[in-house]
Design an enzyme around this catalytic site. Sequence first.
Site, PDB file in Angstrom:
ATOM      1  N   CYS A   1     -41.610  17.482 -19.029  1.00  0.00           N
ATOM      2  CA  CYS A   1     -40.837  17.227 -17.795  1.00  0.00           C
ATOM      3  C   CYS A   1     -41.512  17.688 -16.508  1.00  0.00           C
ATOM      4  O   CYS A   1     -41.770  16.893 -15.613  1.00  0.00           O
ATOM      5  CB  CYS A   1     -39.468  17.879 -17.898  1.00  0.00           C
ATOM      6  SG  CYS A   1     -38.383  16.998 -19.004  1.00  0.00           S
ATOM      7  N   PHE A   2     -41.781  18.998 -16.416  1.00  0.00           N
ATOM      8  CA  PHE A   2     -42.231  19.555 -15.133  1.00  0.00           C
ATOM      9  C   PHE A   2     -43.427  18.805 -14.524  1.00  0.00           C
ATOM     10  O   PHE A   2     -43.366  18.394 -13.364  1.00  0.00           O
ATOM     11  CB  PHE A   2     -42.585  21.034 -15.286  1.00  0.00           C
ATOM     12  CG  PHE A   2     -41.389  21.962 -15.203  1.00  0.00           C
ATOM     13  CD1 PHE A   2     -40.137  21.490 -14.860  1.00  0.00           C
ATOM     14  CD2 PHE A   2     -41.527  23.313 -15.459  1.00  0.00           C
ATOM     15  CE1 PHE A   2     -39.043  22.344 -14.783  1.00  0.00           C
ATOM     16  CE2 PHE A   2     -40.451  24.179 -15.388  1.00  0.00           C
ATOM     17  CZ  PHE A   2     -39.202  23.697 -15.041  1.00  0.00           C
TER      18      PHE A   2
END
Length: 411
Positions: free
Chosen positions: A267-268
Site C-alpha cells: 500500500c504505502f
Amino acid sequence: MNRISVVGLGKLGLPLAVSLASKGFQVVGVDIDERKVRAINNGISPVSETNLHETLTRFKDSIVATLDYDYALRNSDVTFVFTNTPSNPDGSYSTRQLESACREIGKVLRDKNVFHVVIIMSTVLPLTCEETLKPILEEQSKKKCGVDFGLCHTPEFVALGSVIHDFLNPDFFLIGESDPKSGRIVENIYRKISDSKIVRTSIVNAELAKIAINCFLTTKISFANTLGEVCEKLPNANANTVTSILGLDHRINAGCLNAGLGFGGPCFPRDNKAFNFLAKQLSCQSWLAEATDKVNAIQVDKVVEKVKSRLKGKGTVAVLGLSYKPNTETVEASQSLEIAKKLSGLGYKVKVYDPQAMNEAKLILGDNVVYCNSLQQCVENTGLCIVATPWKEFKHLKVSVPVINCWNIKK
Ligand SMILES: NC(=O)c1ccc[n+]([C@@H]2O[C@H](COP(=O)([O-])OP(=O)(O)OC[C@H]3O[C@@H](n4cnc5c(N)ncnc54)[C@H](O)[C@@H]3O)[C@@H](O)[C@H]2O)c1
C-alpha cells in the site's frame, strides 16, 4: 440488511467476509478463482492472515463462497467489492478488476427490484467511482444510481497482519455515499461492528482521504528516517529518544515515527505515488510526496554502506527478517528483502531467515541466498547480522559478531 455479499476474496476481502460473519451477518463471497472458492467452502483459508483460519472455521455456517454473481446478489442486500487495483506504470491504479466486477453486478441488478447498495472498498483514485464505475453499473443494470441502487466508497485503513482486528476496531469508519439512503444503510452495518466514529461524506472526499492518509503517513516515516540519519551523525543523539519525544506531542502522534528502514508493502509505496500522480494530473506540485519517495529510496543503500564499512572483504551476512513488516508473509516492496538481494548481488554470502515469509522470499531471491530454518542457524558462522524486519523473536538475539539493528529493537 443482514445478508451481505463480498466480491473479491483476497488478502482483504476474505478477512472482511469473516469479520462480517463474526458480527452475525450472513455472507456470500464471490471470486473468479475457483480454487479459492472451493478452499473457503471446505473451511480452509486460501490466504494467510492473523486469526483468519480460526475465524473462518468458527463462523463457517455463516459464509458461503461462489463463482456465481447472480446467486450472491440475489441472496444479499448490499455488496462489498474488494478486488485488487494494482499500480499502473504511471502511478495510477488499474481499475480493470473493479470494472469487470461492476459489469457482473450491474447485470444482476437489472432484474433485481429491491434497492441494493454496492460498496467499493478497493483503493481508487478520486472520481473513479463517479466517472468509471457508476456508468458501468447504470449501463449494465439500466437503472439509476441513487434512485434504484446505491453506490458507496468506504476505504479501509487496515494493516496486513492485523486485518481482522483492524476491521473490527477502526479509529473511525469512513463512508462516501451517492445518496443519504445508501449512506444510512452502510452506517447501520458499521454500527453492528463497532461504536467507532462514523464519518459520512461525498464519494470523492472518501477516495481522496484514503490515499491522503497513507501519503501523510509515508511522509512521517521519511521524516523519521531523515531524523534518524541526523542523530547517527550527531554525537550522543539517540533517534529512538528523539522520535518518542515527538510522539508525545498530540499534534504529531507517535505512529509511523520510528527511524528504521523505509516503508514497503502493497500500500504505502504505491499510494504515495498515486497521490503524486493525482496532484500532477491536476497541475499541482507535490514536492512532499516526491521527497518522501526519494528519502525512502536511499534507506536500503544506507544499510549496504554500513555493511561495507563494518565487514572487511566479502564475508557472510545474516539478514534477519524478509517480510515488509512483522506478522505477515508479504514481501512486496520489502526493504529487508531488497537488502538481501543487493548484498548478494555485491558478492556477499547472504543467509536469510524469516518466521513467515520464507516461501514468498524464495520466489524472488531464488538460489542467490542461503535459506535457514531458524534464527540460530542463520546467525551461525556469519561475520555480521542485520535485523531487517523487527519481528518480536529477534529481540532476544545474542551474537558475538557486529549487528546492524535497523530498528533498534530491544528486549
Ligand atoms: N493490502 C493492504 O494492506 C490494503 C489495505 C487497504 C486497502 N487495500 C486495497 O484492497 C484492494 C484489494 O487488495 P487485496 O490485497 O485484497 O487483493 P488480492 O489480489 O489479494 O485479492 C483480490 C481478489 O479479487 C479476486 N478477483 C479479481 N477479479 C475479480 C472479479 N472480477 N470478480 C470477483 N473476484 C475477483 C481475485 O481472484 C482475488 O482473490 C486493493 O485495492 C488494495 O489497494 C489493501
